[in-house]
Design a protein around this motif. Structure first.
Motif, PDB file in Angstrom:
ATOM      1  N   LEU A  11      79.761  42.406  59.944  1.00  0.00           N
ATOM      2  CA  LEU A  11      79.435  41.519  61.050  1.00  0.00           C
ATOM      3  C   LEU A  11      77.974  41.091  60.939  1.00  0.00           C
ATOM      4  CD1 LEU A  11      80.037  40.236  63.852  1.00  0.00           C
ATOM      5  CD2 LEU A  11      79.380  42.449  64.856  1.00  0.00           C
ATOM      6  N   VAL A  12      77.735  39.796  61.057  1.00  0.00           N
ATOM      7  CA  VAL A  12      76.374  39.277  60.970  1.00  0.00           C
ATOM      8  C   VAL A  12      76.219  38.144  61.973  1.00  0.00           C
ATOM      9  CG1 VAL A  12      76.960  37.656  59.116  1.00  0.00           C
ATOM     10  CG2 VAL A  12      74.600  38.430  59.365  1.00  0.00           C
ATOM     11  N   GLN A  13      75.022  37.979  62.482  1.00  0.00           N
ATOM     12  CA  GLN A  13      74.761  36.898  63.427  1.00  0.00           C
ATOM     13  C   GLN A  13      74.604  35.568  62.698  1.00  0.00           C
ATOM     14  OE1 GLN A  13      71.323  38.042  65.758  1.00  0.00           O
ATOM     15  NE2 GLN A  13      72.589  39.229  67.181  1.00  0.00           N
ATOM     16  N   PRO A  14      74.881  34.470  63.388  1.00  0.00           N
ATOM     17  CA  PRO A  14      74.645  33.150  62.771  1.00  0.00           C
ATOM     18  C   PRO A  14      73.208  33.037  62.286  1.00  0.00           C
ATOM     19  CG  PRO A  14      75.903  32.911  64.782  1.00  0.00           C
ATOM     20  CD  PRO A  14      75.490  34.365  64.724  1.00  0.00           C
ATOM     21  N   GLY A  15      73.069  32.460  61.081  1.00  0.00           N
ATOM     22  CA  GLY A  15      71.765  32.357  60.459  1.00  0.00           C
ATOM     23  C   GLY A  15      71.404  33.538  59.588  1.00  0.00           C
ATOM     24  N   GLY A  16      72.193  34.593  59.656  1.00  0.00           N
ATOM     25  CA  GLY A  16      71.907  35.792  58.886  1.00  0.00           C
ATOM     26  C   GLY A  16      72.416  35.714  57.456  1.00  0.00           C
ATOM     27  N   SER A  17      72.266  36.828  56.751  1.00  0.00           N
ATOM     28  CA  SER A  17      72.638  36.895  55.334  1.00  0.00           C
ATOM     29  C   SER A  17      73.491  38.120  55.056  1.00  0.00           C
ATOM     30  CB  SER A  17      71.379  36.966  54.461  1.00  0.00           C
ATOM     31  OG  SER A  17      70.591  35.805  54.594  1.00  0.00           O
ATOM     32  N   LEU A  18      74.313  38.003  54.044  1.00  0.00           N
ATOM     33  CA  LEU A  18      75.087  39.121  53.514  1.00  0.00           C
ATOM     34  C   LEU A  18      75.197  38.948  52.007  1.00  0.00           C
ATOM     35  CD1 LEU A  18      78.206  39.612  55.846  1.00  0.00           C
ATOM     36  CD2 LEU A  18      76.326  41.233  55.513  1.00  0.00           C
ATOM     37  N   ARG A  19      75.365  40.059  51.306  1.00  0.00           N
ATOM     38  CA  ARG A  19      75.592  40.012  49.864  1.00  0.00           C
ATOM     39  C   ARG A  19      76.877  40.750  49.563  1.00  0.00           C
ATOM     40  NH1 ARG A  19      73.052  43.037  44.825  1.00  0.00           N
ATOM     41  NH2 ARG A  19      73.061  41.373  43.256  1.00  0.00           N
ATOM     42  N   LEU A  20      77.824  40.025  49.003  1.00  0.00           N
ATOM     43  CA  LEU A  20      79.088  40.619  48.593  1.00  0.00           C
ATOM     44  C   LEU A  20      79.021  41.016  47.122  1.00  0.00           C
ATOM     45  CD1 LEU A  20      81.665  38.172  50.225  1.00  0.00           C
ATOM     46  CD2 LEU A  20      80.514  40.155  51.235  1.00  0.00           C
ATOM     47  N   SER A  21      79.716  42.097  46.817  1.00  0.00           N
ATOM     48  CA  SER A  21      79.813  42.556  45.430  1.00  0.00           C
ATOM     49  C   SER A  21      81.277  42.753  45.085  1.00  0.00           C
ATOM     50  CB  SER A  21      79.073  43.881  45.236  1.00  0.00           C
ATOM     51  OG  SER A  21      77.709  43.763  45.552  1.00  0.00           O
ATOM     52  N   CYS A  22      81.592  42.558  43.818  1.00  0.00           N
ATOM     53  CA  CYS A  22      82.955  42.803  43.321  1.00  0.00           C
ATOM     54  C   CYS A  22      82.841  43.475  41.964  1.00  0.00           C
ATOM     55  CB  CYS A  22      83.733  41.508  43.210  1.00  0.00           C
ATOM     56  SG  CYS A  22      85.327  41.678  42.385  1.00  0.00           S
ATOM     57  N   ALA A  23      83.513  44.620  41.835  1.00  0.00           N
ATOM     58  CA  ALA A  23      83.504  45.353  40.583  1.00  0.00           C
ATOM     59  C   ALA A  23      84.881  45.319  39.946  1.00  0.00           C
ATOM     60  CB  ALA A  23      83.084  46.802  40.832  1.00  0.00           C
ATOM     61  N   ALA A  24      84.919  44.961  38.676  1.00  0.00           N
ATOM     62  CA  ALA A  24      86.172  44.965  37.916  1.00  0.00           C
ATOM     63  C   ALA A  24      86.243  46.234  37.092  1.00  0.00           C
ATOM     64  CB  ALA A  24      86.246  43.749  37.011  1.00  0.00           C
ATOM     65  N   ASP A  83      73.568  33.119  52.568  1.00  0.00           N
ATOM     66  CA  ASP A  83      72.455  32.912  53.490  1.00  0.00           C
ATOM     67  C   ASP A  83      72.823  31.844  54.517  1.00  0.00           C
ATOM     68  OD1 ASP A  83      70.376  33.178  50.603  1.00  0.00           O
ATOM     69  OD2 ASP A  83      70.748  34.748  52.095  1.00  0.00           O
ATOM     70  N   SER A  84      72.060  31.802  55.574  1.00  0.00           N
ATOM     71  CA  SER A  84      72.275  30.797  56.637  1.00  0.00           C
ATOM     72  C   SER A  84      73.734  30.758  57.062  1.00  0.00           C
ATOM     73  CB  SER A  84      71.823  29.402  56.159  1.00  0.00           C
ATOM     74  OG  SER A  84      70.479  29.418  55.767  1.00  0.00           O
ATOM     75  N   LEU A  85      74.284  31.921  57.315  1.00  0.00           N
ATOM     76  CA  LEU A  85      75.709  32.018  57.640  1.00  0.00           C
ATOM     77  C   LEU A  85      76.024  31.337  58.961  1.00  0.00           C
ATOM     78  CD1 LEU A  85      76.294  35.604  56.315  1.00  0.00           C
ATOM     79  CD2 LEU A  85      77.674  33.614  55.689  1.00  0.00           C
ATOM     80  N   LYS A  86      77.226  30.758  58.996  1.00  0.00           N
ATOM     81  CA  LYS A  86      77.706  30.040  60.168  1.00  0.00           C
ATOM     82  C   LYS A  86      78.995  30.696  60.659  1.00  0.00           C
ATOM     83  CE  LYS A  86      76.070  25.674  58.141  1.00  0.00           C
ATOM     84  NZ  LYS A  86      76.483  24.310  57.718  1.00  0.00           N
ATOM     85  N   PRO A  87      79.324  30.511  61.931  1.00  0.00           N
ATOM     86  CA  PRO A  87      80.594  31.074  62.437  1.00  0.00           C
ATOM     87  C   PRO A  87      81.805  30.618  61.609  1.00  0.00           C
ATOM     88  CG  PRO A  87      79.220  30.405  64.262  1.00  0.00           C
ATOM     89  CD  PRO A  87      78.517  29.934  63.010  1.00  0.00           C
ATOM     90  N   GLY A 114      90.110  41.998  49.193  1.00  0.00           N
ATOM     91  CA  GLY A 114      89.299  41.259  50.141  1.00  0.00           C
ATOM     92  C   GLY A 114      88.385  42.119  50.989  1.00  0.00           C
ATOM     93  N   THR A 115      87.341  41.465  51.482  1.00  0.00           N
ATOM     94  CA  THR A 115      86.412  42.099  52.420  1.00  0.00           C
ATOM     95  C   THR A 115      86.141  41.105  53.543  1.00  0.00           C
ATOM     96  OG1 THR A 115      84.270  43.231  52.628  1.00  0.00           O
ATOM     97  CG2 THR A 115      84.334  41.336  51.146  1.00  0.00           C
ATOM     98  N   LEU A 116      86.147  41.608  54.767  1.00  0.00           N
ATOM     99  CA  LEU A 116      86.031  40.733  55.933  1.00  0.00           C
ATOM    100  C   LEU A 116      84.571  40.438  56.249  1.00  0.00           C
ATOM    101  CD1 LEU A 116      87.315  39.282  58.362  1.00  0.00           C
ATOM    102  CD2 LEU A 116      87.198  41.476  59.604  1.00  0.00           C
ATOM    103  N   VAL A 117      84.292  39.159  56.422  1.00  0.00           N
ATOM    104  CA  VAL A 117      82.971  38.698  56.869  1.00  0.00           C
ATOM    105  C   VAL A 117      83.154  38.028  58.223  1.00  0.00           C
ATOM    106  CG1 VAL A 117      81.082  37.092  56.431  1.00  0.00           C
ATOM    107  CG2 VAL A 117      82.065  38.417  54.542  1.00  0.00           C
ATOM    108  N   THR A 118      82.435  38.524  59.215  1.00  0.00           N
ATOM    109  CA  THR A 118      82.502  37.957  60.559  1.00  0.00           C
ATOM    110  C   THR A 118      81.111  37.489  60.957  1.00  0.00           C
ATOM    111  OG1 THR A 118      84.298  39.464  61.156  1.00  0.00           O
ATOM    112  CG2 THR A 118      83.132  38.357  62.955  1.00  0.00           C
ATOM    113  N   VAL A 119      81.013  36.206  61.280  1.00  0.00           N
ATOM    114  CA  VAL A 119      79.732  35.634  61.697  1.00  0.00           C
ATOM    115  C   VAL A 119      79.843  35.294  63.179  1.00  0.00           C
ATOM    116  CG1 VAL A 119      77.984  33.880  61.274  1.00  0.00           C
ATOM    117  CG2 VAL A 119      79.450  34.677  59.391  1.00  0.00           C
ATOM    118  N   SER A 120      79.134  36.062  63.978  1.00  0.00           N
ATOM    119  CA  SER A 120      79.261  35.901  65.421  1.00  0.00           C
ATOM    120  C   SER A 120      78.040  36.481  66.116  1.00  0.00           C
ATOM    121  CB  SER A 120      80.522  36.612  65.915  1.00  0.00           C
ATOM    122  OG  SER A 120      80.591  36.568  67.334  1.00  0.00           O
ATOM    123  N   SER A 121      77.699  35.880  67.244  1.00  0.00           N
ATOM    124  CA  SER A 121      76.601  36.416  68.046  1.00  0.00           C
ATOM    125  C   SER A 121      77.128  37.372  69.108  1.00  0.00           C
ATOM    126  CB  SER A 121      75.811  35.276  68.683  1.00  0.00           C
ATOM    127  OG  SER A 121      76.675  34.438  69.432  1.00  0.00           O
TER     128      SER A 121
END
Length: 121
Positions: A11-24, A83-87, A114-121
């Motif tokens: 969970l991240v607020q609008p405008g925030g950042s996250l980094r996803l990783s995937c390992a094979a 970066d600059s995540l939006k809802p 899959g991994t869930l990304v939620t952009v919300s205030s």
């Protein structure tokens, strides 16, 4: 025989950042393409970003300038810096790869869970 495992969602607020990783992992000779798709609730799966072994990258118009894809072939990993995540970026993000088991076998595609990304205030 081959697994793609994503991490980094949350969970991240609008405008925030996250980094996803995937390992094979598993029986992998080489990986041609790695990337990310996403699926929002009630919508179809859409391409987010992909990168090939020739360093060609392709982004969805909706994420250009905000998301950056990168890969580490030695570690068999792909990353998505968001970066600059939006809802409207809220979705399950799925890792995707096109790879082959040996030099003599054909390339095939595979997906992570899959991994869930939620952009919300």
């Amino acid at each position: 025989q081959v697994q793609l495992v994503e991490s980094g969602g949350g969970l991240v607020q609008p405008g925030g950042s996250l980094r996803l990783s995937c390992a094979a992992s598993g029986s992998i000779f080489d990986i041609n393409t790695m990337g990310w798709y996403r699926q929002a609730p009630g919508k179809g799966r859409e391409l987010v970003a992909v990168t090939t072994s020739g360093d060609t990258t392709n982004y969805a118009d909706s994420v250009k300038g905000r998301f950056t894809i990168s890969r580490d072939d030695a570690k068999k990993m792909v990353y998505l810096q968001m970066d600059s995540l939006k809802p409207e970026d809220t979705a399950v993000y799925l890792c995707y790869a096109v790879l082959r088991h040996t030099y003599y076998t054909s390339y095939f595609s595979t997906w992570g869970k899959g991994t869930l990304v939620t952009v919300s205030s």
